[in-house]
Enzyme design. Structure first.
Site, short mmCIF file in Angstrom:
data_model
loop_
_atom_site.label_atom_id
_atom_site.label_comp_id
_atom_site.label_asym_id
_atom_site.label_seq_id
_atom_site.Cartn_x
_atom_site.Cartn_y
_atom_site.Cartn_z
N GLU A 9 28.75 -21.96 4.15
CA GLU A 9 29.79 -22.12 5.04
C GLU A 9 29.66 -23.01 6.04
O GLU A 9 28.57 -23.69 6.19
CB GLU A 9 30.05 -20.59 5.68
CG GLU A 9 28.62 -20.24 6.45
CD GLU A 9 28.85 -19.05 7.66
OE1 GLU A 9 29.56 -19.31 8.36
OE2 GLU A 9 28.43 -18.21 7.40
N LYS A 46 23.16 -7.92 11.47
CA LYS A 46 22.36 -7.82 12.83
C LYS A 46 22.95 -7.03 13.47
O LYS A 46 24.04 -6.65 13.43
CB LYS A 46 22.18 -9.30 13.27
CG LYS A 46 23.68 -9.84 13.81
CD LYS A 46 23.47 -10.97 14.52
CE LYS A 46 22.95 -12.30 13.83
NZ LYS A 46 24.03 -12.86 12.99
N1 PSU Z 1 26.51 -14.06 12.00
C1 PSU Z 1 25.62 -15.12 11.96
N2 PSU Z 1 25.70 -16.50 12.20
C2 PSU Z 1 27.16 -16.80 11.96
C3 PSU Z 1 28.26 -15.85 11.72
C4 PSU Z 1 28.03 -14.59 11.58
O1 PSU Z 1 24.42 -14.74 12.15
O2 PSU Z 1 27.51 -18.21 12.32
C5 PSU Z 1 29.62 -16.45 11.61
C6 PSU Z 1 30.00 -16.28 10.06
O3 PSU Z 1 30.85 -17.50 9.77
C7 PSU Z 1 30.87 -15.02 9.88
C8 PSU Z 1 31.53 -15.13 11.21
O4 PSU Z 1 31.68 -15.10 8.93
O5 PSU Z 1 30.48 -15.51 12.17
C9 PSU Z 1 32.05 -13.70 11.67
O6 PSU Z 1 32.91 -13.66 12.56
P1 PSU Z 1 34.06 -12.93 13.15
O7 PSU Z 1 33.05 -11.40 13.72
O8 PSU Z 1 34.71 -13.28 14.20
O9 PSU Z 1 34.59 -12.42 11.86
#
Ligand code: PSU
Ligand code: MN
Length: 306
Positions: free
Chosen positions: A26, A160
């Protein structure tokens, strides 16, 4: 028709056609998950780890409105540096295309684009989930819905505790998404190897995991799988240090009224600040470890599909 939207680089396209192992990566982690220049350094190293483990890396992003599968080093550098890159989840994709914008793909949108390209394995750091306080805020990542419908295995380091781990697992259970512990009975909590929550299945080798994936998709049981790979012991953080940092970050986000797509990037940056960068080092190392597992899983899956 797909050709109008999708731009797969030559090496990746050839590998997919020949049934060779490919691992999707990603780009939100590059543009919104880590600071420059560590983000770029990490993204490039992840690609080389995937190659060292026998697969072809395909970092995914939207550049100038095109869905790109497989990026050049220059494109990765651009995503790491440029401020004008939109965090792009499922809902955003059509508008990033229509406006010829640059989009960094989340877990959800990376899964979508990987599936369009025919890639089944995706390695990253962490998935989104049900946030703490979601019973009030309704903040549930679109990643979870995507996992329920798109056929891609996501290798991550568990959930996390900026998230409500228990509610995230309940949501995944309802949606029929298997949560697999790679060489562990317990779901890891990203920065630490333990969370206090059990996984649905423990798997001790990539071959068994590949067999389970093949069976799932052969039977038309659509959707993804969460493969939780604990951070290597030597890079794991102290439980109390990280718990404190996360609690303070969550409190500050609440006080500042941080909402929607800003929430996850805000919490990640805060935790890094509070731990004086220690969380970033752990984050980088766990991504490396996930990349290696992803590559070996893609190798096993390609053997089964020969
Ligand atoms: N968790 C991490 N690092 C990240 C993300 C999540 O430790 O960079 C990013 C990933 O791309 C995940 C996104 O899909 O955050 C989720 O965001 P949201 O909660 O807004 O859907
Ligand atoms: Mn959210």
């Amino acid at each position: 028709m797909l050709k109008n939207y999708l731009d797969i680089n030559i090496e990746v396209e050839k590998a997919i056609k020949e049934g060779k192992p490919v691992v999707a990566l990603e780009s939100t982690i590059i543009s919104h998950g880590m600071p420059y220049p560590r983000n770029v350094e990490t993204a490039l190293k992840v690609e080389s780890i995937i190659r060292d483990n026998g697969a072809i890396p395909a970092t995914i992003a939207i550049l100038n409105g095109k869905l790109k599968v497989g990026l050049t080093a220059e494109e990765i550098e651009f995503l790491g540096k440029e401020k004008n890159v939109v965090k792009t989840s499922r809902r955003d994709i059509p508008f990033i295309i229509a406006n010829s914008l640059n989009g960094a793909t989340t877990v959800a949108s990376t899964m979508i684009i990987a599936a369009l390209a025919g890639i089944k394995v995706f390695a990253t750091g962490g998935i989104g989930g049900v946030h703490r306080g979601a019973t009030e805020t309704f903040d549930i990542s679109a990643d979870l819905e995507e996992l329920s419908m798109t056929d891609v295995a996501v290798i991550c380091a568990g959930a996390k505790s900026i998230l409500d781990i228990g509610l995230t697992l309940e949501y995944l259970e309802t949606k029929g998404v298997p949560v697999v512990g790679f060489k562990t009975d317990e779901l890891p909590a990203f920065y630490t190897r333990k969370s206090g929550f059990k996984v649905d299945y423990r798997v001790d080798c990539e071959e068994t995991l590949a067999k389970a994936l093949k069976a799932k998709w052969d039977l038309g049981l659509n959707g993804g799988v969460v493969v939780a790979n604990p951070i290597p012991e030597e890079y794991a953080m102290d439980f109390d240090t990280i718990t404190n940092a996360i609690n303070n970050a969550v409190k500050e986000a609440e006080e500042k009224g941080i909402k929607g797509k800003e929430s996850t990037p805000f919490l990640l940056a805060k935790v890094k600040e509070i731990t004086k960068g220690e969380s970033l080092e752990s984050n980088i190392q766990l991504v490396y470890s996930n990349a290696a597992v992803g590559a070996r899983l893609a190798v096993e899956l390609s053997k089964l599909n020969k």
